[in-house]
Enzyme design. Structure first.
Site, PDB file in Angstrom:
ATOM      1  N   LYS A   1      36.120  50.375  34.245  1.00 59.74           N
ATOM      2  CA  LYS A   1      36.326  49.306  35.229  1.00 59.74           C
ATOM      3  C   LYS A   1      34.946  48.698  35.473  1.00 59.74           C
ATOM      4  O   LYS A   1      34.058  49.372  36.008  1.00 59.74           O
ATOM      5  CB  LYS A   1      36.910  49.898  36.514  1.00 59.74           C
ATOM      6  CG  LYS A   1      37.029  48.913  37.673  1.00 59.74           C
ATOM      7  CD  LYS A   1      37.641  49.616  38.901  1.00 59.74           C
ATOM      8  CE  LYS A   1      37.467  48.777  40.158  1.00 59.74           C
ATOM      9  NZ  LYS A   1      37.949  49.489  41.367  1.00 59.74           N
TER      10      LYS A   1
ATOM     11  N   LYS B   1      43.932  43.432  49.480  1.00 58.41           N
ATOM     12  CA  LYS B   1      44.870  44.549  49.435  1.00 58.41           C
ATOM     13  C   LYS B   1      45.040  45.170  50.825  1.00 58.41           C
ATOM     14  O   LYS B   1      44.086  45.294  51.581  1.00 58.41           O
ATOM     15  CB  LYS B   1      44.395  45.568  48.406  1.00 58.41           C
ATOM     16  CG  LYS B   1      44.660  45.049  46.988  1.00 58.41           C
ATOM     17  CD  LYS B   1      44.416  46.091  45.931  1.00 58.41           C
ATOM     18  CE  LYS B   1      43.033  46.028  45.395  1.00 58.41           C
ATOM     19  NZ  LYS B   1      42.716  44.838  44.604  1.00 58.41           N
TER      20      LYS B   1
ATOM     21  N   GLU C   1      42.336  38.150  35.344  1.00 57.84           N
ATOM     22  CA  GLU C   1      41.535  39.352  35.531  1.00 57.84           C
ATOM     23  C   GLU C   1      42.192  40.524  34.794  1.00 57.84           C
ATOM     24  O   GLU C   1      43.414  40.602  34.728  1.00 57.84           O
ATOM     25  CB  GLU C   1      41.513  39.570  37.049  1.00 57.84           C
ATOM     26  CG  GLU C   1      40.693  40.667  37.545  1.00 57.84           C
ATOM     27  CD  GLU C   1      41.534  41.649  38.278  1.00 57.84           C
ATOM     28  OE1 GLU C   1      41.526  42.807  37.858  1.00 57.84           O
ATOM     29  OE2 GLU C   1      42.204  41.256  39.249  1.00 57.84           O
TER      30      GLU C   1
ATOM     31  N   ASP D   1      33.566  42.209  44.959  1.00 56.36           N
ATOM     32  CA  ASP D   1      34.316  40.946  44.902  1.00 56.36           C
ATOM     33  C   ASP D   1      33.805  39.970  45.962  1.00 56.36           C
ATOM     34  O   ASP D   1      33.698  38.765  45.710  1.00 56.36           O
ATOM     35  CB  ASP D   1      35.817  41.182  45.164  1.00 56.36           C
ATOM     36  CG  ASP D   1      36.508  41.946  44.044  1.00 56.36           C
ATOM     37  OD1 ASP D   1      35.846  42.255  43.034  1.00 56.36           O
ATOM     38  OD2 ASP D   1      37.707  42.244  44.203  1.00 56.36           O
TER      39      ASP D   1
ATOM     40  N   VAL E   1      37.784  41.341  39.823  1.00 54.04           N
ATOM     41  CA  VAL E   1      37.676  39.980  40.374  1.00 54.04           C
ATOM     42  C   VAL E   1      36.226  39.514  40.298  1.00 54.04           C
ATOM     43  O   VAL E   1      35.931  38.390  39.867  1.00 54.04           O
ATOM     44  CB  VAL E   1      38.181  39.948  41.838  1.00 54.04           C
ATOM     45  CG1 VAL E   1      37.800  38.646  42.514  1.00 54.04           C
ATOM     46  CG2 VAL E   1      39.691  40.152  41.884  1.00 54.04           C
TER      47      VAL E   1
ATOM     48  N   ASP F   1      32.161  51.110  52.250  1.00 54.07           N
ATOM     49  CA  ASP F   1      32.591  50.657  50.927  1.00 54.07           C
ATOM     50  C   ASP F   1      33.030  49.200  51.038  1.00 54.07           C
ATOM     51  O   ASP F   1      34.069  48.902  51.623  1.00 54.07           O
ATOM     52  CB  ASP F   1      33.744  51.550  50.432  1.00 54.07           C
ATOM     53  CG  ASP F   1      34.204  51.187  49.020  1.00 54.07           C
ATOM     54  OD1 ASP F   1      33.813  50.117  48.497  1.00 54.07           O
ATOM     55  OD2 ASP F   1      34.958  51.991  48.441  1.00 54.07           O
TER      56      ASP F   1
HETATM   57  N1  PSU Z   1      44.779  43.056  42.140  1.00 60.33           N
HETATM   58  C1  PSU Z   1      45.797  43.861  41.721  1.00 60.33           C
HETATM   59  N2  PSU Z   1      45.474  45.058  41.161  1.00 60.33           N
HETATM   60  C2  PSU Z   1      44.157  45.457  40.991  1.00 60.33           C
HETATM   61  C3  PSU Z   1      43.090  44.610  41.420  1.00 60.33           C
HETATM   62  C4  PSU Z   1      43.462  43.401  41.986  1.00 60.33           C
HETATM   63  O1  PSU Z   1      46.981  43.519  41.861  1.00 60.33           O
HETATM   64  O2  PSU Z   1      43.913  46.546  40.440  1.00 60.33           O
HETATM   65  C5  PSU Z   1      41.630  45.047  41.204  1.00 60.33           C
HETATM   66  C6  PSU Z   1      40.723  43.837  41.011  1.00 60.33           C
HETATM   67  O3  PSU Z   1      40.087  43.983  39.760  1.00 60.33           O
HETATM   68  C7  PSU Z   1      39.714  43.929  42.119  1.00 60.33           C
HETATM   69  C8  PSU Z   1      39.627  45.400  42.278  1.00 60.33           C
HETATM   70  O4  PSU Z   1      38.490  43.316  41.793  1.00 60.33           O
HETATM   71  O5  PSU Z   1      41.013  45.773  42.262  1.00 60.33           O
HETATM   72  C9  PSU Z   1      38.885  45.814  43.528  1.00 60.33           C
HETATM   73  O6  PSU Z   1      38.227  47.030  43.283  1.00 60.33           O
HETATM   74  P1  PSU Z   1      37.140  47.576  44.317  1.00 60.33           P
HETATM   75  O7  PSU Z   1      37.868  47.714  45.611  1.00 60.33           O
HETATM   76  O8  PSU Z   1      36.675  48.914  43.763  1.00 60.33           O
HETATM   77  O9  PSU Z   1      36.039  46.571  44.368  1.00 60.33           O
HETATM   78 MN    MN Z   2      34.134  49.802  46.369  1.00 59.00          MN
END
Ligand code: PSU
Ligand code: MN
Length: 356
Positions: free
Chosen positions: A129, A206, A65, A189, A149, A185
């Site tokens: 992004k 995360k 990714e 993914d 992802v 939110d």
């Molecule tokens: N894993 C990491 N760093 C990141 C991400 C994953 O170690 O920056 C990214 C991935 O691309 C994942 C995104 O899809 O964070 C999630 O973003 P959001 O919460 O806006 O969907």
């Molecule tokens: Mn989001």
């Protein structure tokens, strides 16, 4: 063993094989059909020759990714990590395919120049992004961006890649107080994993997220969740999120067996999350983590950061406020995931799908 679950005609095992993601219709595809299924000739999709060759010959391929490189790690470190991840996949015996979009073309596998470009994003935000919903606009308008992802999974599946590695999945965000901006939110993914049969190797979701609600959502969407040599669902920077895993596996071959069994049973419309924790002695100090998270959340709230900026902003906050510790942990966990994904890809290559 005969199987009727795979309704897709054609001998190529490297092509995507699940009905919910049919290739684009001929009407939308002006280019002539590709002579090689694994390397579709399309104005919007380019498969690196090494990746096309690996797919055509049944070698293991790991998608990597790119948002974590372009938007999740500081410039300077990201380029080195990009190389390290690819080298780790190769050391496991598989072929890496880092995915990103340049000038309207989705690239499956990047050469050194494109990795350079990915890792030095222009200050004007011209390297976006891109989640799945952004792929069409970016490609149609000739723009560039890193894939999350969600969009990495979608593109990998499109060309027949069955496993990919990331750091932490997106998920259900913690709810901000009503009236403070975003109260709702959920990362795309999760929705994409619900309809894309691919193994995602990650360090859980995360720790900045609402982990119990994310796991509930994955259950609702029938996404299998496996702990790799652990009973605890990892929390990205932390080895243990406080939640359990429904299934524990000990070997990469078990993961391959699980994916093949899902396909055989006709229950492979969703993805598989393979969650690998950092070793406890390599995790971010939990006290430092909790304090940093509380400060970071407060800052986001006061600045009104919402939507797709939340995750990069919080990661950057961590990198600046943990004396480099979150960065170290992040790099270590992504690297470990790339290695495990490589092992799973090799096992999958050795266990071809039953043909219909
Ligand atoms: N894993 C990491 N760093 C990141 C991400 C994953 O170690 O920056 C990214 C991935 O691309 C994942 C995104 O899809 O964070 C999630 O973003 P959001 O919460 O806006 O969907
Ligand atoms: Mn989001």
């Amino acid at each position: 063993m005969p199987s009727r679950r795979d309704r897709r005609p054609g001998p190529s095992r490297s092509a995507p094989t699940h009905p919910p993601h049919p290739p684009r219709s001929p009407a939308r595809r002006p280019a002539p059909p590709s002579p090689q299924e694994s390397s579709p000739v399309s104005p919007a999709l380019h498969v690196h020759p090494e990746v096309a060759e690996a797919l055509a010959t049944g070698r293991g391929v790991v998608a990597l990714e790119s948002t974590l490189l372009a938007h999740g790690l500081p410039e300077g470190d990201n380029r080195r990590v990009a190389d390290e991840l690819e080298a780790t996949v190769r050391a496991a015996g598989a072929v890496p395919a880092t995915i990103a979009v340049f000038d309207g073309v989705a690239h499956i596998g990047l050469d050194a120049d494109r990795l350079d470009r990915l890792c030095t994003p222009p200050a004007d935000g011209a390297l976006r992004k891109l989640s799945v919903r952004d792929l069409g606009p970016a490609a149609g308008l000739g723009l560039s961006g890193a894939t999350t992802v969600a969009s990495t999974a979608a593109l990998a599946h499109r060309v027949g890649v069955e496993v990919f590695a990331t750091g932490g999945l997106g998920g259900v965000h913690r709810v901000f107080p009503v009236g403070s901006g975003a109260a709702f939110d959920i990362s795309a993914d999760l929705g994409v994993l619900a309809r894309t049969p691919i193994v995602v190797v990650c360090a859980g979701v995360k720790s900045i997220l609402d982990v119990p609600n994310t796991l509930e959502y994955l259950e609702t969407q029938s996404v299998a969740v496996l702990g790799y040599r652990t009973d605890a669902f990892p929390g990205f920077y932390l080895a243990d999120s406080g939640q359990g895993v429904p299934w524990r596996v000990e070997q990469p071959g078990e993961v391959a067996a699980i994916l093949r069994a899902q396909q055989e049973l006709g229950v492979a419309s969703a993805g598989v999350v393979l969650a690998q924790p950092l070793p406890v002695d390599r995790q971010l100090d939990p006290t430092l983590h909790d304090a940093t998270l509380a400060q970071g959340m407060e800052l986001l709230r006061s600045r009104g950061v919402v939507g797709k900026d939340v995750t990069p902003a919080l990661l950057e906050f961590f990198h600046h406020h943990t004396g480099g510790e979150s960065l170290r942990a992040n790099i270590e966990l992504v690297s470990a995931n790339a290695g495990l994904a490589g092992q799973v890809a090799v096992e999958l290559a050795a266990t071809p799908r039953a043909t219909p």
